[in-house]
Design an enzyme around this catalytic site. Structure first.
Site, mmCIF file in Angstrom:
data_model
loop_
_atom_site.group_PDB
_atom_site.id
_atom_site.type_symbol
_atom_site.label_atom_id
_atom_site.label_comp_id
_atom_site.label_asym_id
_atom_site.label_seq_id
_atom_site.Cartn_x
_atom_site.Cartn_y
_atom_site.Cartn_z
ATOM 1 N N THR A 1 -3.028 11.204 4.337
ATOM 2 C CA THR A 1 -2.338 12.451 4.930
ATOM 3 C C THR A 1 -1.255 11.866 6.031
ATOM 4 O O THR A 1 -1.658 11.290 6.869
ATOM 5 C CB THR A 1 -3.340 13.445 5.462
ATOM 6 N N LYS B 1 -9.568 12.257 8.861
ATOM 7 C CA LYS B 1 -8.907 13.394 9.199
ATOM 8 C C LYS B 1 -9.869 14.534 9.522
ATOM 9 O O LYS B 1 -11.052 14.416 9.018
ATOM 10 C CB LYS B 1 -7.911 13.944 8.551
ATOM 11 N N ASP C 1 -8.453 7.967 4.796
ATOM 12 C CA ASP C 1 -8.110 9.189 4.935
ATOM 13 C C ASP C 1 -8.971 9.950 5.955
ATOM 14 O O ASP C 1 -9.180 11.229 5.543
ATOM 15 C CB ASP C 1 -8.089 9.803 3.511
ATOM 16 N N ASN D 1 -11.848 15.984 6.829
ATOM 17 C CA ASN D 1 -12.810 15.113 6.173
ATOM 18 C C ASN D 1 -14.048 14.981 6.965
ATOM 19 O O ASN D 1 -14.925 14.172 6.653
ATOM 20 C CB ASN D 1 -12.502 13.830 5.698
ATOM 21 N N ASP E 1 -15.353 12.467 1.555
ATOM 22 C CA ASP E 1 -14.149 12.313 0.910
ATOM 23 C C ASP E 1 -13.959 10.780 0.863
ATOM 24 O O ASP E 1 -12.744 10.431 1.341
ATOM 25 C CB ASP E 1 -12.965 13.038 1.275
#
Ligand code: ADE
Length: 322
Positions: free
Chosen positions: A214, A159, A157, A162, A175
């Protein structure tokens, strides 16, 4: 797993320390050891709160998770993965986990505080980054993710939200609640050649289908066969490089379904104004076939990053973000 144990309340792992430093304080913390401040971030299963340790004045970001909600929504495994990963991936560009503890209702992860917020907020404020700034943060992200991958961890994840920035504007990736730990494979074994996937009985179809990152940073293979590998993190890095230079992610439509359509058809454009070396790198990373995507090691050797002093990133002064 309904019967799975919550992160143990006892037994901190052994820590190493630089020579000459004082021994680590291994006492189990409690909420009363801290003075809590404002909310730093909120997720579906957690709230991150600013906290100062009363006895030392040290500042932290404390991630609080509601035990009943985690059990009710079957997220116990993910909480354990996050803790395991944070102990496994100790790196200057990854948020550090100092202590864990629990009380009747909550679990607490005492994390390193990243004082300058996340990359997304800075991108929103300034539109996009200059080429030197984008290059520098690309290098730090690659350095962190290469280390993660070497430990058999896929973030899944990645992005701008994060990627946090510390007081010196260096990155701290956070995260790991949806990360995957690949089973340790013997070097040269078939499992190692397969990226460890073949030998993992727990990654059944049902299990694999349970998580998609996401939408905007999601790789095509995750949408097609729901299979995440190191290459899925590489795809996300390509999206982040694009976003740092252009100001918006490469694949973004009015809803998730339309965004997924753009991703699986590889429909995106790199504006003419984008640096030629960056363009070439983004184009290579955005290969629909994960097997064709460069590894982090290969990305590090591309022209866009060619001048990077990899070993001193941590000690360099980051170029201005504005
Ligand atoms: N938001 C979420 N995690 C954080 C951290 N470790 N530091 C600062 N803000 C955060």
């Amino acid at each position: 797993e309904p019967g799975a144990a919550l992160p143990a309340a006892s037994g901190p792992p052994a820590r190493t320390q630089p020579p000459g430093s004082s021994p680590p304080d291994l006492r189990k913390r409690q909420t009363k050891d801290f003075e809590f401040g404002g909310i730093l971030g909120e997720g579906s299963y957690s709230t991150v709160i600013y906290a100062k340790e009363t006895s030392t004045g040290r500042e932290f970001a404390v991630k609080m998770l509601d035990k009943h909600q985690i059990v009710r929504e079957k997220k116990v495994k993910y909480v354990n993965v996050e803790k395991d990963v944070l102990h496994l991936v100790v790196h200057p560009f990854v948020v550090k986990l100092f202590y864990t503890f629990q009380d009747t209702h909550s679990l607490y992860f005492v994390l390193e505080l990243a004082k300058n917020g996340d990359l997304l907020s800075h991108l929103r404020r300034y539109g996009r980054f200059s080429v030197p700034t984008a290059r520098f943060y690309t290098a730090e992200i690659c350095s962190a993710v290469e280390f993660m991958h070497s430990k058999g961890v896929i973030h899944r994840d990645l992005k701008p939200e994060n990627i946090l920035l510390d007081d010196r504007f260096h990155i701290k990736i956070t995260d790991f609640g949806t990360a995957k730990i690949l089973p340790r494979a013997a070097p040269g074994s078939q499992a190692a050649a397969d990226g460890g996937e073949a030998a993992a009985p727990e990654y059944t179809h049902k299990r694999r289908a349970s998580f998609v990152g996401t939408a905007e940073y999601c790789s095509p293979e995750l949408l097609n066969d729901r299979e995440a590998s190191h290459a899925s993190d590489v795809w996300a890095i390509g999206c982040i490089i694009y976003q740092m230079l252009v100001g918006r992610p490469p694949f973004k439509a009015t809803n998730e379904y339309q965004t997924f359509q753009l991703i699986i058809r590889r429909v995106f454009q790199i504006p003419d104004a984008v640096d030629a070396d960056a363009r070439a790198l983004i184009d290579r990373i955005m290969a629909l076939d994960p097997a064709e995507r460069p590894s982090i090691e290969e990305i590090k050797a591309q022209a866009f990053l060619a001048g990077t002093a990899w070993d001193s990133l941590e000690r360099q002064k980051p170029p201005n973000i504005s």
